[in-house]
Write a protein that holds these residues in place. Structure first.
Motif, PDB file in Angstrom:
ATOM      1  N   PRO A 128       0.840  -1.207   0.000  1.00 45.70           N
ATOM      2  CA  PRO A 128       0.000   0.000   0.000  1.00 45.70           C
ATOM      3  C   PRO A 128       0.876   1.259   0.000  1.00 45.70           C
ATOM      4  CG  PRO A 128       0.099  -0.935   2.215  1.00 45.70           C
ATOM      5  CD  PRO A 128       0.871  -1.870   1.314  1.00 45.70           C
ATOM      6  N   PRO A 129       0.340   2.351  -0.583  1.00 38.67           N
ATOM      7  CA  PRO A 129       1.115   3.588  -0.635  1.00 38.67           C
ATOM      8  C   PRO A 129       1.303   4.182   0.761  1.00 38.67           C
ATOM      9  CG  PRO A 129      -1.117   3.951  -1.422  1.00 38.67           C
ATOM     10  CD  PRO A 129      -0.976   2.484  -1.184  1.00 38.67           C
ATOM     11  N   SER A 130       2.344   4.980   0.908  1.00 38.26           N
ATOM     12  CA  SER A 130       2.584   5.649   2.192  1.00 38.26           C
ATOM     13  C   SER A 130       1.549   6.750   2.396  1.00 38.26           C
ATOM     14  CB  SER A 130       3.988   6.261   2.196  1.00 38.26           C
ATOM     15  OG  SER A 130       4.039   7.355   1.292  1.00 38.26           O
ATOM     16  N   ASN A 144       0.197   3.775 -10.064  1.00 39.49           N
ATOM     17  CA  ASN A 144       0.666   2.761 -11.013  1.00 39.49           C
ATOM     18  C   ASN A 144      -0.304   2.470 -12.160  1.00 39.49           C
ATOM     19  OD1 ASN A 144       2.901   2.484  -9.274  1.00 39.49           O
ATOM     20  ND2 ASN A 144       1.835   0.939  -8.057  1.00 39.49           N
ATOM     21  N   PRO A 145      -0.843   3.520 -12.820  1.00 37.76           N
ATOM     22  CA  PRO A 145      -1.746   3.248 -13.945  1.00 37.76           C
ATOM     23  C   PRO A 145      -0.974   2.599 -15.088  1.00 37.76           C
ATOM     24  CG  PRO A 145      -1.142   5.554 -13.913  1.00 37.76           C
ATOM     25  CD  PRO A 145      -0.564   4.944 -12.667  1.00 37.76           C
ATOM     26  N   ALA A 161      -5.201   0.188 -12.506  1.00 34.02           N
ATOM     27  CA  ALA A 161      -4.510   1.051 -11.547  1.00 34.02           C
ATOM     28  C   ALA A 161      -5.051   0.766 -10.156  1.00 34.02           C
ATOM     29  CB  ALA A 161      -4.736   2.519 -11.901  1.00 34.02           C
ATOM     30  N   THR A 162      -4.464   1.431  -9.169  1.00 29.24           N
ATOM     31  CA  THR A 162      -4.974   1.398  -7.807  1.00 29.24           C
ATOM     32  C   THR A 162      -5.440   2.811  -7.483  1.00 29.24           C
ATOM     33  OG1 THR A 162      -3.369  -0.321  -7.231  1.00 29.24           O
ATOM     34  CG2 THR A 162      -4.400   0.851  -5.397  1.00 29.24           C
ATOM     35  N   ASN A 174      -8.199   0.574  -3.880  1.00 29.08           N
ATOM     36  CA  ASN A 174      -8.920  -0.423  -4.675  1.00 29.08           C
ATOM     37  C   ASN A 174      -8.254  -0.591  -6.036  1.00 29.08           C
ATOM     38  OD1 ASN A 174     -11.146  -0.533  -2.750  1.00 29.08           O
ATOM     39  ND2 ASN A 174     -11.655   1.498  -3.510  1.00 29.08           N
ATOM     40  N   GLU A 175      -8.139  -1.852  -6.469  1.00 28.54           N
ATOM     41  CA  GLU A 175      -7.661  -2.091  -7.830  1.00 28.54           C
ATOM     42  C   GLU A 175      -8.828  -1.817  -8.760  1.00 28.54           C
ATOM     43  OE1 GLU A 175      -5.419  -5.427  -9.046  1.00 28.54           O
ATOM     44  OE2 GLU A 175      -4.178  -5.404  -7.238  1.00 28.54           O
TER      45      GLU A 175
END
Length: 183
Positions: free
Chosen positions: A25-27, A91-92, A131-132, A137-138
């Motif tokens: 998960p992103p920071s 990250n698309p 992407a997320t 959510n993906e």
């Protein structure tokens, strides 16, 4: 709040680098940055805030435009049929695209480019992006025409590509035979 002074311009090295994937998960900091990017786009489309903070209206913003070489983009716009798109994406990635191409008849612009650049920018007419989102959510987005063009413009930033790299140098208004104009 992000303003125009935070946006790097042509010539900045971040605009020509390939951005790094954001580890999931992103920071908290990455989520905060992405939320600010989306907020900037919303503010830039509000006439009052635009004038007050001297913003240029934008429909998309990529992290490299803030000097951050991470795979993060924000888009906020309405397509020509009135459908609204508002996403902050980690990250698309384009996972499929059409053979058919499309281009904006009026050309493209960029918040990192302070000069008008004329010419057609051929892109895929339809794309599917994975992407997320900001909530973690993906998601998978199927986009066409204007929405596909906006998304490709922002994803290009993550790969160090500027919109004018796609313009035919010898004939800027050359439309590929399999491309149609989006008015």
């Amino acid at each position: 709040m992000i303003t125009m002074k935070d946006i790097v311009r042509e010539g900045h090295p971040a605009l020509r680098k390939k951005s790094k994937e954001v580890v999931m998960p992103p920071s908290e900091e990455e989520v905060k940055t992405l939320k600010k990017m989306l907020e900037f786009l919303k503010n830039s489309q509000d006439d009052e805030l635009c004038e007050k903070y001297k913003l240029r209206p934008g429909v998309g913003l990529a992290a490299p435009q803030l000097g951050i070489t991470k795979r993060m983009i924000a888009v906020h716009f309405e397509d020509f049929n009135g459908k609204k798109y508002s996403y902050g994406l980690f990250n698309p990635k384009i996972i499929s695209h059409s053979v058919e191409q499309a281009y904006l008849a009026a050309g493209e612009g960029c918040l990192s480019v302070d000069r008008p650049i004329e010419g057609y920018v051929p892109r895929y007419a339809r794309i599917t992006v994975k992407a997320t989102d900001i909530e973690g959510n993906e998601i998978k987005l199927r986009l066409k025409d204007y929405a596909a063009i906006v998304m490709q413009h922002e994803i290009d930033h993550l790969n160090g590509v500027m919109f004018y790299d796609h313009i035919n140098e010898d004939n800027p208004f050359h439309a590929p035979s399999n491309a149609r104009a989006i008015e």
